[in-house]
Design an enzyme around this catalytic site. Structure first.
Site, PDB file in Angstrom:
ATOM      1  CE  LYS A   7     -10.739   3.137   3.343  1.00  0.00           C
ATOM      2  NZ  LYS A   7     -10.158   3.868   4.462  1.00  0.00           N
ATOM      3  CD  GLU A  36      -3.240   0.491   2.106  1.00  0.00           C
ATOM      4  OE1 GLU A  36      -3.721  -0.656   2.146  1.00  0.00           O
ATOM      5  OE2 GLU A  36      -3.602   1.391   2.880  1.00  0.00           O
ATOM      6  CG  HIS A  50       6.249 -29.850   1.546  1.00  0.00           C
ATOM      7  ND1 HIS A  50       6.830 -31.046   1.204  1.00  0.00           N
ATOM      8  CD2 HIS A  50       6.943 -29.398   2.625  1.00  0.00           C
ATOM      9  CE1 HIS A  50       7.808 -31.327   2.061  1.00  0.00           C
ATOM     10  NE2 HIS A  50       7.903 -30.335   2.927  1.00  0.00           N
TER      11      HIS A  50
HETATM   12  O1  PA5 Z   1      -2.966   1.935   6.036  1.00  0.00           O
HETATM   13  C1  PA5 Z   1      -4.019   2.504   5.882  1.00  0.00           C
HETATM   14  O2  PA5 Z   1      -4.131   3.738   5.918  1.00  0.00           O
HETATM   15  C2  PA5 Z   1      -5.292   1.707   5.671  1.00  0.00           C
HETATM   16  O3  PA5 Z   1      -5.028   0.343   5.550  1.00  0.00           O
HETATM   17  C3  PA5 Z   1      -6.254   1.908   6.830  1.00  0.00           C
HETATM   18  O4  PA5 Z   1      -5.653   1.458   8.015  1.00  0.00           O
HETATM   19  C4  PA5 Z   1      -7.576   1.174   6.602  1.00  0.00           C
HETATM   20  O5  PA5 Z   1      -8.142   1.579   5.386  1.00  0.00           O
HETATM   21  C5  PA5 Z   1      -8.549   1.449   7.732  1.00  0.00           C
HETATM   22  O6  PA5 Z   1      -8.724   2.816   7.891  1.00  0.00           O
HETATM   23  P1  PA5 Z   1      -9.356   3.460   9.185  1.00  0.00           P
HETATM   24  O7  PA5 Z   1      -8.462   3.144  10.333  1.00  0.00           O
HETATM   25  O8  PA5 Z   1      -9.432   4.910   8.905  1.00  0.00           O
HETATM   26  O9  PA5 Z   1     -10.706   2.835   9.359  1.00  0.00           O
END
Ligand code: PA5
Length: 470
Positions: free
Chosen positions: A439, A296, A325
């Site tokens: 989202k 990410e 395996h």
């Molecule tokens: O790393 C990130 O920013 C995302 O993976 C968020 O943690 C995830 O989308 C959840 O977001 P939030 O904590 O705002 O609900």
């Protein structure tokens, strides 16, 4: 007593081990070092100016005290702790629990366990969530729900929260709802903060400037770990020790700079698949946590100048010896487009002796009197040897032991490596615009007000695509 330090062994990524076509030369590393050195120096300056805020978490004694106080308030009161969160608000919690508590923690008796059973619900699968609610039904009063959402806007977590809020209110009343809910969210803004303030729930802050996937060393990951008996002070002490190492500008003394540089150089050479393979069950979910952090943070369409670059390595997780395996046939003989990152434990938390027995075939002699730990580590070395023989670059992160201090080091190491790799790729490692779009379209499809344009766009695209279903 000095902390046991993580070490990175990179001999097997060099041309001396895997040949010039697939390995890096020391000369190539030396040529790249000035750029990395300047980058680390810049990051340190930016940090002093308030950026890269996750780096301050290991030193934040006030934050630690706040979390410890919350843990003390809840200790002994609950049989179950349910974390409701997703992505960076869940993966660190899972990783800490797997790494630092016994394997079958939830199945242990309350007297053997160091805290409540832990369930981290990072999905909205209705069958799974419904089953959890059935399981917890009889002990609802003894169940604490920790809702974690930095933004407070995430559909999955919001939906879980609404289900649980309604359940608690119906079964335990308004007072029970407040007693059994703890919300970890932005201290100042966002939908969840508004609800917390209006309805009077207990809350913990997600520190401003720290993004989800960099937040495990804040209240986000520390509360569930602390309540389940993990030494969160030692976790932060380990991270602080690593923070000092990754501030060094000399690349060979800075494990994060070295990791980022090696993986970047391989990326540029076309080895864009980065396989993390722990030879330790305890470390398996840290590989999952790394997978989110690396993917990410580094997978980006635009660079910092706004050019379309579509960069990013693909992190993959595997588990030794299980995946020998399952995956190693591909890893040795398939395309040579991967770098292998082994996690090796020198001294496992415990070992199991393989007994000697008379009257068995001689083929089993080699196992008798040895231990499972010795076998697992031999399998790691043998698999690495075989990969290297096939000119596949491999590096090893060595844990002297798996405990809170070394896990803290590992977390800070990869977070800092991610920042440096982001600098080398010339992208912003802290945003996630592509996830944002998903989202928004989820909001649109669920009819959220303000997302009508996206709903229309989706419907038009669906019409254009037609129906081609077999
Ligand atoms: O790393 C990130 O920013 C995302 O993976 C968020 O943690 C995830 O989308 C959840 O977001 P939030 O904590 O705002 O609900």
């Amino acid at each position: 007593m000095p902390l046991p330090a993580l070490r990175i062994d990179y001999a097997n990524v060099l041309d001396t081990a895997v040949g010039a076509t697939h390995g890096l030369s020391l000369a190539e590393l030396r040529r790249a070092e000035p750029e990395v050195k300047a980058l680390v120096a810049r990051i340190e300056r930016e940090r002093k100016a308030g950026q890269h805020r996750y780096r301050e978490l290991p030193h934040d004694t006030a934050m630690l005290a706040t979390v410890q106080a919350a843990v003390r308030r809840c200790r002994g009161k609950f049989e179950n702790l349910v974390v409701l969160g997703i992505g960076g608000s869940a993966l660190g919690n899972i990783a800490l629990q797997t790494a630092l508590n016994p394997c079958f923690y939830n199945l242990m008796s309350p007297r053997e366990r160091r805290g409540p059973r832990l369930f981290v619900m990072d999905n909205v699968d209705p069958a799974q969530f419904g089953d959890l609610l059935d399981l917890l039904g009889p002990s609802l009063r003894k169940t604490l729900f920790n809702v974690i959402s930095k933004s407070g806007e995430t559909a999955e977590t919001a939906a879980q929260f609404l289900v649980v809020r309604d359940l608690l209110r119906r079964k335990l009343g308004a007072a029970g709802l407040r007693a059994n809910l703890l919300v970890t969210t932005d201290p100042e803004g966002g939908t969840m903060r508004g609800i917390v303030d209006a309805e009077g729930y207990a809350s913990l802050p997600v520190p401003p400037g720290v993004g989800g996937r960099f937040s495990v060393l804040s209240a986000v990951g520390l509360f569930s770990a602390g309540l389940c008996g993990i030494r969160i002070d030692q976790l932060l002490a380990g991270a602080a020790a690593m923070d000092r190492r990754v501030a060094k500008t000399a690349v060979r003394q800075n494990p994060a700079a070295l990791l980022a540089l090696l993986l970047y150089l391989f990326y540029v050479r076309g080895k864009r698949l980065h396989v993390m393979m722990p030879y330790s069950y305890a470390l398996k979910d840290l590989a999952d946590w790394y997978r989110q952090l690396w993917a990410e943070s580094l997978g980006k369409r635009l660079d910092l100048d706004g050019h379309v670059v579509n960069v990013g390595p693909t992190p993959i997780k595997a588990l030794g010896a299980t995946d020998q395996h399952s995956q190693v046939q591909l890893y040795r003989e398939g395309p040579n487009d991967k770098v292998f990152i082994f996690l090796e434990v020198e001294r496992h938390a415990r070992d199991v002796k393989i007994p000697r027995a008379a009257g068995l075939p001689a083929e089993l002699d080699y196992l008798q009197g040895r231990s499972l730990g010795a076998l697992l580590n031999a399998e790691k070395r043998a698999t690495e040897y075989a990969l290297v023989a096939s000119e596949r670059p491999c590096l090893t992160i060595r844990f002297p032991v798996v405990r809170a201090e070394t896990v803290g080091q590992f977390i800070l190491l990869w977070e800092a490596a991610t920042t440096i790799a982001g600098g080398l790729l010339h992208i912003n490692p802290y945003d996630q615009p592509a996830v944002q779009m998903g989202k928004e379209f989820t909001f649109a499809l669920m009819g959220k007000r303000g997302f009508e344009r996206q709903a229309r766009e989706y419907a038009q695209a669906a019409r254009r695509g037609g129906r081609h279903v077999v």
